[in-house]
Design an enzyme around this catalytic site. Structure first.
Site, PDB file in Angstrom:
ATOM      1  N   LYS A 240       0.854   4.260   7.087  1.00 28.59           N
ATOM      2  CA  LYS A 240       0.276   5.095   6.017  1.00 28.59           C
ATOM      3  C   LYS A 240       0.484   6.527   6.339  1.00 28.59           C
ATOM      4  O   LYS A 240       1.090   6.837   7.187  1.00 28.59           O
ATOM      5  CB  LYS A 240      -1.459   5.193   6.205  1.00 28.59           C
ATOM      6  CG  LYS A 240      -1.997   3.736   5.965  1.00 28.59           C
ATOM      7  CD  LYS A 240      -1.998   3.188   4.263  1.00 28.59           C
ATOM      8  CE  LYS A 240      -2.922   1.904   4.273  1.00 28.59           C
ATOM      9  NZ  LYS A 240      -1.872   0.815   4.580  1.00 28.59           N
TER      10      LYS A 240
ATOM     11  N   SER B  30       0.818  -1.147  -0.034  1.00 31.81           N
ATOM     12  CA  SER B  30       0.073  -0.034   0.052  1.00 31.81           C
ATOM     13  C   SER B  30       0.806   1.293  -0.099  1.00 31.81           C
ATOM     14  O   SER B  30       0.345   2.148  -0.159  1.00 31.81           O
ATOM     15  CB  SER B  30      -0.971   0.108   1.246  1.00 31.81           C
ATOM     16  OG  SER B  30      -0.276   0.155   2.293  1.00 31.81           O
TER      17      SER B  30
END
Length: 152
Positions: free
Chosen positions: A106, A69
């Site tokens: 993230k 990701s």
């Protein structure tokens, strides 16, 4: 609510100074696309890689990345992340965060008055933090990526 948290899960390792090894030579020139001549006249100083990536040993730990990701930020599956718990999790920083009890890495962003977790791979949707249980475990300061394909 976004909270700071002392990591409860076992990290890959502490940022201990012991056993870091001797400093290594640092080339006095920068490389563009090739390999510089290893001649001694290019040596500028010695560099201790541990001291270069770990600014606050008591607040720093290492953890391995999992998944894809964060490819846009150069974080690949198996990469070693250097995480500093003492840094403020400001918008724009890459953080290790526990979201609903699951750790993830993230980029933290502010959007429309809310806080979001944003992947750097467009295949992943942004995650709003409003109404979710989350705890910041630290800010990622460096990524160690093995170009030979080994993540050990």
């Amino acid at each position: 609510m976004l909270q700071r948290h002392q990591m409860q899960r076992a990290p890959v390792g502490r940022a201990a100074v012991e056993g870091a090894g001797p400093p290594r030579p640092l080339m006095g020139c920068r490389v563009r696309a090739g390999f510089p001549s290893p001649a001694d006249d290019h040596l500028d100083a010695e560099i201790d890689l541990h001291a270069h990536v770990v600014k606050r040993p008591a607040a720093t730990y290492f953890v391995r990345a999992e998944g894809d990701s964060m490819l846009g930020d150069g974080i690949h599956h198996g990469d070693l992340l250097v995480v500093d718990r003492s840094l403020e999790p400001l918008p724009g920083r890459v953080v290790v965060i526990s979201l609903e009890g699951e750790p993830t890495v993230k980029r933290l962003e502010r959007r429309g008055g809310g806080t979001w977790l944003v992947a750097s791979n467009p295949r992943f949707a942004a995650i709003p933090l409003a109404g979710r249980e989350c705890e910041v475990w630290g800010v990622v300061t460096h990524v160690l990526h093995d170009l030979l394909g080994r993540s050990s």
